[in-house]
Design a protein around this motif. Structure first.
Motif, short mmCIF file in Angstrom:
data_model
loop_
_atom_site.label_atom_id
_atom_site.label_comp_id
_atom_site.label_asym_id
_atom_site.label_seq_id
_atom_site.Cartn_x
_atom_site.Cartn_y
_atom_site.Cartn_z
N ASP A 113 8.25 0.27 -10.20
CA ASP A 113 6.34 -0.51 -10.19
C ASP A 113 6.11 0.10 -8.98
OD1 ASP A 113 7.61 -2.11 -8.29
OD2 ASP A 113 7.42 -3.86 -9.10
N ASP A 114 4.28 -0.32 -8.52
CA ASP A 114 4.13 0.26 -7.20
C ASP A 114 4.79 0.04 -6.08
OD1 ASP A 114 2.13 1.69 -9.19
OD2 ASP A 114 0.70 -0.03 -8.71
N ALA A 115 4.81 -1.21 -6.15
CA ALA A 115 6.08 -1.82 -4.56
C ALA A 115 6.74 -0.39 -4.57
CB ALA A 115 6.27 -3.57 -4.59
N GLN A 116 7.76 -0.20 -5.60
CA GLN A 116 9.46 -0.21 -6.11
C GLN A 116 8.44 1.53 -4.87
OE1 GLN A 116 10.17 -1.53 -9.24
NE2 GLN A 116 12.39 -1.24 -8.16
N LEU A 117 7.69 2.27 -5.57
CA LEU A 117 7.25 3.74 -5.49
C LEU A 117 7.05 4.08 -4.32
CD1 LEU A 117 5.71 4.62 -8.51
CD2 LEU A 117 7.49 5.27 -7.90
N ALA A 118 6.07 2.88 -3.53
CA ALA A 118 5.88 2.95 -1.98
C ALA A 118 7.20 2.76 -1.20
CB ALA A 118 5.05 1.44 -1.64
N ASN A 119 7.99 2.07 -1.85
CA ASN A 119 9.23 2.17 -0.71
C ASN A 119 9.74 3.70 -0.65
OD1 ASN A 119 8.65 -0.99 0.54
ND2 ASN A 119 9.42 -1.69 -1.62
N ALA A 120 10.02 4.06 -1.91
CA ALA A 120 10.68 5.64 -2.04
C ALA A 120 10.31 6.02 -1.37
CB ALA A 120 11.42 5.47 -3.34
N ARG A 121 9.03 6.39 -1.19
CA ARG A 121 8.22 7.01 -0.52
C ARG A 121 8.57 6.92 0.94
NH1 ARG A 121 3.96 6.62 -4.31
NH2 ARG A 121 3.85 8.04 -6.04
N ALA A 122 7.93 6.06 1.41
CA ALA A 122 8.51 5.19 2.57
C ALA A 122 9.83 5.70 3.24
CB ALA A 122 8.78 3.71 3.50
N ILE A 123 11.25 5.45 2.59
CA ILE A 123 11.95 6.42 2.76
C ILE A 123 12.24 7.62 2.57
CG2 ILE A 123 14.75 6.32 2.05
CD1 ILE A 123 14.53 3.68 0.61
N VAL A 124 11.84 7.85 2.05
CA VAL A 124 11.26 9.71 2.21
C VAL A 124 10.32 10.18 3.42
CG1 VAL A 124 10.87 11.92 0.64
CG2 VAL A 124 11.75 9.88 -0.56
N GLU A 125 9.62 9.92 3.67
CA GLU A 125 8.69 10.36 4.94
C GLU A 125 10.12 10.75 6.03
OE1 GLU A 125 5.94 11.72 5.15
OE2 GLU A 125 6.35 12.21 2.93
N THR A 126 10.43 9.07 6.13
CA THR A 126 11.49 8.54 7.66
C THR A 126 12.56 9.79 7.50
OG1 THR A 126 11.32 6.21 7.42
CG2 THR A 126 12.22 7.13 8.61
#
Length: 238
Positions: A113-126
């Motif tokens: 869902d959107d929350a999971q995708l947002a967290n995945a993006r945060a991990i990738v950016e980090t």
């Protein structure tokens, strides 16, 4: 790690604090391992996932031992993209490059869902910011898929796995940071990647070995099952 699993995500309550969103769940047991302090490089892995881990993943992904009908409405998806995102030129990494050694064992997959995708993006950016790059991002996303299904989990009360919290189920009592810190996706991801960089040969190690060395899970092989979906997520949000 709890040895028996009765349900997954029966209720979710969202609370926002600063830049993070923490999910507090009632009656949930964490599926990943105990995120202890970084340990020495482990010996070779043998065997497959623990039966309890397999049962937990079956519950989490809705598997029932038979392929689901396309009309069932629960067929797994990886990441939703719109036409503009799909058609736009980019320098996104090739999935084959993200999985240089191939996957190990049967792969699991969940809808996001959107929350999971947002967290995945945060991990990738980090991953970009800490210098671990594409492969590190795959390891990070796969680890969070196993530990929290990419949900930023708060303390789960009586059923909490010790004091594990956040995307990586890190523990304040073992030095990962305060509860506020480890439930900040950027902080938690940075802590994970800095520990990963201390793992000897992590770039060439199997994903599950690299993740297990950081996490010290009770089920060290469990990370392997998320490598394929993690690579697809990284490829699309890179």
């Amino acid at each position: 790690m709890k040895s028996h699993f009765t349900r997954w995500l029966p209720a979710i309550a969202k609370t926002s604090t600063n830049r993070r969103t923490v999910l507090t769940l009632a009656g949930v047991v964490a599926l990943g391992g105990l995120a202890l302090a970084p340990a020495a490089y482990p010996g070779p892995l043998t065997g497959g996932p623990h039966p309890d881990a397999v049962a937990a993943i079956d519950l989490a992904t809705g598997k029932n031992g038979a392929p689901e009908s396309p009309d069932a409405g629960t067929a797994p998806e990886t990441v939703r993209t719109d036409a503009a995102e799909s058609d736009a030129p980019s320098d996104k990494p090739d999935v084959d490059r993200l999985v240089p050694h191939g996957v190990q064992g049967t792969q699991s997959r969940i809808m996001l869902d959107d929350a999971q995708l947002a967290n995945a993006r945060a991990i990738v950016e980090t991953a970009k910011e800490t210098g671990v790059g594409e492969r590190g991002a795959v390891i990070g996303v796969a680890t969070a898929l196993q530990e929290s299904k990419l949900y930023n989990l708060g303390h789960l009360g009586a059923v909490n796995d010790h004091d594990s919290q956040g995307l990586f189920q890190q523990r304040p009592s073992t030095g990962w940071g305060s509860p506020e810190q480890i439930t900040d996706p950027e902080y938690a991801s940075t802590a994970f990647f800095e520990a990963l960089k201390d793992v000897r040969g992590w770039q060439e190690a199997p994903l599950t070995v690299a993740a297990q060395t950081v996490q010290v899970s009770a089920y060290p092989f469990a990370y392997a099952q998320w490598e394929e979906q993690a690579a697809e997520i990284v490829q699309r949000v890179w």
